[in-house]
Design an enzyme around this catalytic site. Structure first.
Site, short mmCIF file in Angstrom:
data_model
loop_
_atom_site.label_atom_id
_atom_site.label_comp_id
_atom_site.label_asym_id
_atom_site.label_seq_id
_atom_site.Cartn_x
_atom_site.Cartn_y
_atom_site.Cartn_z
N ARG A 62 0.90 -1.24 0.00
CA ARG A 62 -0.05 0.12 -0.01
C ARG A 62 1.13 1.22 -0.09
O ARG A 62 0.60 2.27 -0.64
CB ARG A 62 -0.77 0.17 1.03
CG ARG A 62 -1.94 1.03 1.12
CD ARG A 62 -2.80 0.75 2.21
NE ARG A 62 -2.78 1.57 3.58
CZ ARG A 62 -2.96 2.66 3.81
NH1 ARG A 62 -3.65 3.29 3.25
NH2 ARG A 62 -2.43 3.04 5.28
N ARG A 88 -10.13 3.25 -1.53
CA ARG A 88 -8.82 2.91 -0.93
C ARG A 88 -8.58 3.98 0.24
O ARG A 88 -8.92 5.27 -0.12
CB ARG A 88 -7.59 2.97 -1.93
CG ARG A 88 -7.86 1.98 -3.22
CD ARG A 88 -7.33 0.92 -2.91
NE ARG A 88 -7.25 -0.01 -4.04
CZ ARG A 88 -7.36 -1.31 -3.88
NH1 ARG A 88 -7.21 -2.03 -2.79
NH2 ARG A 88 -7.57 -2.02 -5.12
N HIS A 104 -19.66 10.40 1.47
CA HIS A 104 -19.62 8.92 1.97
C HIS A 104 -21.24 8.73 2.09
O HIS A 104 -22.06 9.54 2.51
CB HIS A 104 -19.19 9.00 3.52
CG HIS A 104 -19.30 7.62 3.89
ND1 HIS A 104 -18.39 6.63 3.89
CD2 HIS A 104 -20.06 7.23 4.95
CE1 HIS A 104 -18.75 5.50 4.48
NE2 HIS A 104 -19.99 5.84 5.19
C1 GAR Z 1 -21.02 7.03 -3.67
O1 GAR Z 1 -22.00 6.72 -3.41
C2 GAR Z 1 -19.93 7.30 -2.74
O2 GAR Z 1 -20.54 7.88 -1.45
C3 GAR Z 1 -19.36 5.90 -2.38
O3 GAR Z 1 -19.30 5.30 -3.35
C4 GAR Z 1 -20.18 5.86 -4.39
C5 GAR Z 1 -19.54 6.03 -5.65
O4 GAR Z 1 -20.63 6.19 -6.90
N1 GAR Z 1 -18.18 6.22 -1.69
C6 GAR Z 1 -17.87 5.39 -0.45
O5 GAR Z 1 -18.48 4.35 -0.31
C7 GAR Z 1 -16.42 5.59 0.31
N2 GAR Z 1 -16.48 5.06 1.33
P1 GAR Z 1 -20.18 6.66 -8.12
O6 GAR Z 1 -18.82 5.97 -8.69
O7 GAR Z 1 -21.14 6.76 -9.02
O8 GAR Z 1 -19.76 8.15 -7.88
#
Ligand code: GAR
Length: 196
Positions: A62, A88, A104
């Site tokens: 990482r 990540r 989030h």
């Molecule tokens: C979003 O809902 C974001 O909040 C989440 O991934 C999705 C990405 O959607 N993020 C996480 O879970 C971070 N821990 P997208 O690729 O369609 O923008």
């Protein structure tokens, strides 16, 4: 001078698309992903933004991957890094080098981590939502900029609930980025004051 923004993404890139469609008061200078199959790369191309991948499995650990990512991001001299579905964890050196916003899919501090929508459903909550926050050294922990609730319906599964949360995210994230670009965010400890 408009702010220079880098977007990091791992997934479909719907939040990136919302950013590219919005008037941010800043310019997205690059999109960087950790996987070559991220839909976000296609979204970047469609928007005429340079896209790059620092593939996680190509590095021995990482730390080596994070150094490569940091080097790539640094070349673009960003004023702001936006994590738009970036899955990540970034090391402290990275998140303290540039102001970084994360979106989030829960009302933090409830349900941090990678499977927030599934965790909210499994807990049986009636309300969840979306949080945009500044990133600090702890995962899904930094000062909250914007939050909005989404009601859980009795027939929701993770897919249907996540879609409604994303609809909210597509408003909240561009709004938070434009507030940053307008220098309207003041961090006071854990509290983020939005200046008028
Ligand atoms: C979003 O809902 C974001 O909040 C989440 O991934 C999705 C990405 O959607 N993020 C996480 O879970 C971070 N821990 P997208 O690729 O369609 O923008």
């Amino acid at each position: 001078m408009g702010k220079r923004i880098i977007v990091l993404a791992s997934g479909a890139g719907s939040n990136l698309a919302a950013l590219t469609a919005a008037d941010l008061g800043g310019r997205i200078v690059a999109v960087v992903t950790d996987r070559a199959d991220a839909g976000a790369l296609m979204r970047a191309e469609q928007a005429g933004i340079s896209g790059d991948t620092i593939p996680y499995p190509a590095f021995p650990d990482r730390a080596a991957w994070a150094r490569a990512l940091e080097g790539n991001v640094a070349e673009h001299e960003p004023d702001l890094v936006v994590l738009a579905g970036f899955m990540r964890i970034l090391p402290p050196e990275f998140v303290t080098r540039w102001p970084t916003l994360n979106v989030h899919p829960s009302l933090l501090p409830a349900f941090p981590g990678a499977r927030a929508v599934e965790a909210a459903l499994a807990w049986g909550v009636k309300v969840t939502g979306s949080t945009v926050h500044l990133v600090d050294e702890e995962v899904d922990h930094g000062p909250i900029v914007l939050q909005e609730a989404v009601a859980v319906r009795p027939d929701d599964d993770a897919g249907s609930l996540h879609e409604r949360i994303k609809t909210v995210e597509h408003r909240l994230l561009p709004r938070a980025v434009s507030l940053f670009c307008a220098d309207r965010l003041r961090v006071e400890g854990r509290y983020v004051r939005i200046l008028q």
